[in-house]
Design an enzyme around this catalytic site. Structure first.
Site, short mmCIF file in Angstrom:
data_model
loop_
_atom_site.label_atom_id
_atom_site.label_comp_id
_atom_site.label_asym_id
_atom_site.label_seq_id
_atom_site.Cartn_x
_atom_site.Cartn_y
_atom_site.Cartn_z
N ASN A 44 1.01 -1.23 -0.01
CA ASN A 44 -0.05 -0.18 0.08
C ASN A 44 0.83 1.20 -0.12
O ASN A 44 1.94 1.44 0.59
CB ASN A 44 -1.11 0.00 1.15
CG ASN A 44 -0.34 -0.13 2.46
OD1 ASN A 44 0.55 -0.86 2.75
ND2 ASN A 44 -1.12 0.16 3.40
N GLU A 46 0.20 5.52 0.67
CA GLU A 46 -0.59 6.39 0.93
C GLU A 46 -0.21 7.60 0.57
O GLU A 46 0.77 7.94 -0.13
CB GLU A 46 -0.74 6.40 2.55
CG GLU A 46 -1.31 5.09 3.04
CD GLU A 46 -1.38 4.75 4.41
OE1 GLU A 46 -0.66 5.58 5.14
OE2 GLU A 46 -2.27 4.21 4.89
N GLU A 57 -3.42 -4.24 -3.09
CA GLU A 57 -3.97 -4.92 -4.07
C GLU A 57 -3.79 -4.07 -5.47
O GLU A 57 -3.70 -5.02 -6.64
CB GLU A 57 -5.22 -5.63 -3.89
CG GLU A 57 -5.32 -6.45 -2.80
CD GLU A 57 -5.56 -5.71 -1.57
OE1 GLU A 57 -5.28 -4.49 -1.40
OE2 GLU A 57 -6.18 -6.35 -0.53
N CYS A 88 -10.04 -5.27 1.04
CA CYS A 88 -11.27 -4.43 1.31
C CYS A 88 -12.41 -4.70 0.21
O CYS A 88 -12.06 -5.30 -0.65
CB CYS A 88 -10.72 -2.89 1.43
SG CYS A 88 -10.50 -2.16 -0.24
N CYS A 91 -11.34 -3.54 -3.25
CA CYS A 91 -9.99 -4.38 -3.84
C CYS A 91 -10.65 -5.68 -4.21
O CYS A 91 -10.48 -6.48 -5.10
CB CYS A 91 -9.21 -4.63 -2.77
SG CYS A 91 -8.04 -3.20 -2.74
N1 THU Z 1 -5.41 -1.46 2.83
C1 THU Z 1 -4.74 -2.30 1.75
O1 THU Z 1 -3.51 -2.02 1.26
N2 THU Z 1 -5.46 -3.43 1.23
C2 THU Z 1 -6.46 -3.79 1.84
O2 THU Z 1 -7.17 -4.74 1.55
C3 THU Z 1 -7.05 -3.21 3.27
C4 THU Z 1 -6.43 -1.76 3.30
C5 THU Z 1 -4.45 -0.37 3.26
C6 THU Z 1 -4.97 1.05 2.77
C7 THU Z 1 -4.53 1.92 3.70
O3 THU Z 1 -3.16 2.18 3.66
C8 THU Z 1 -4.24 0.73 5.11
O4 THU Z 1 -4.33 -0.25 4.62
C9 THU Z 1 -4.94 1.23 6.11
O5 THU Z 1 -6.84 1.33 5.85
#
Ligand code: THU
Length: 238
Positions: A44, A46, A57, A88, A91
């Site tokens: 991930n 940000e 993902e 999530c 995703c």
């Molecule tokens: N996050 C993911 O990268 N994938 C997921 O399926 C769940 C959430 C990340 C997004 C954000 O940077 C952090 O987790 C907190 O939500």
């Protein structure tokens, strides 16, 4: 296809450590097995504009296509402790597009199928019921993952005493000695001209070979002439 879950988990943990997470301090890593045996990863990323966060993902799916495409077979997604994390909602939709209902996602006590994680999913088939085939000129949805791959062979044929043009989409590249799977993905319809059949081919693959009535080969694809094909196809040959 054999799924080495331990190796996927290890790769997911490794890439999780590269996550860029100044906002949440919640690193996520994913590693997925592709149907040709590749493993693609993502973490991930940000942003100060919080809603712009890219999930792990998303990076993984970008890498899937950047490194040759294909279909996702299985994925491990982990949190900072290295434990399996559920993707999530957004995703899940993205994974559905590139893995379909049979894709497996690591979970405890057992991996879950995408059609368990996203039941009653929305997809291309729902659109096609209304609009007809989507995704460009008539590449059937179930063949979308093959776009850009394989080889299209275009050739003349006789239909009701008349010469027409048709073609077929073959899953291998046609290159000798690669040990690739062979088999016909799709038979083309009849076209009045070779150009129309070539256009049908180019929607499917950058590799298009015209086979004339005498069996002579011409290259109607993109890029350089491949080995074994003596000439480039031109409209005048039609
Ligand atoms: N996050 C993911 O990268 N994938 C997921 O399926 C769940 C959430 C990340 C997004 C954000 O940077 C952090 O987790 C907190 O939500």
């Amino acid at each position: 296809m054999e799924i080495d879950w331990a190796a996927l988990r290890t790769a997911a943990i490794e890439v999780m450590r590269r996550a860029y997470v100044p906002a949440s301090d919640f690193p996520v890593g994913v590693a997925a097995l592709v149907d040709d045996g590749r493993v693609v990863v993502g973490c991930n990323v940000e942003n100060a504009s919080l809603g712009m966060t890219l999930c792990a993902e998303c990076g993984m799916v970008g890498s899937l296509h950047a490194t040759g495409g294909g279909k996702l077979v299985a994925m491990s997604c982990v949190d900072a402790t290295g434990a399996p994390l559920m993707p999530c909602g957004r995703c899940r939709q993205i994974l559905w597009e590139h893995g379909g209902p049979d894709m497996l996602v690591e979970a405890l006590p057992r991996p879950l199928r995408m059609d368990e994680l996203l039941p009653h999913a929305f997809g291309w088939v729902d659109m096609e019921k209304v609009t007809g085939p989507a995704g460009g000129p008539e590449v059937p949805a179930e063949l979308a993952k093959w776009r850009g791959r394989g080889t299209v062979f275009v050739h003349p044929d006789l239909s009701g005493g008349e010469t027409i043009w048709t073609g077929y989409w073959e899953r291998s590249s046609g290159a000798p000695g690669t040990g690739e799977d062979k088999g016909i993905l799709e038979e083309g319809p009849n076209f009045p001209t070779a150009s129309a059949a070539v256009a049908w081919g180019l929607v499917r693959s950058p590799r298009v070979v015209v086979v004339d009535a005498e069996g002579g080969l011409s290259w109607a694809g993109e890029g350089e002439l491949p080995d074994g094909i003596p000439q480039r196809w031109t409209e005048e040959q039609a």
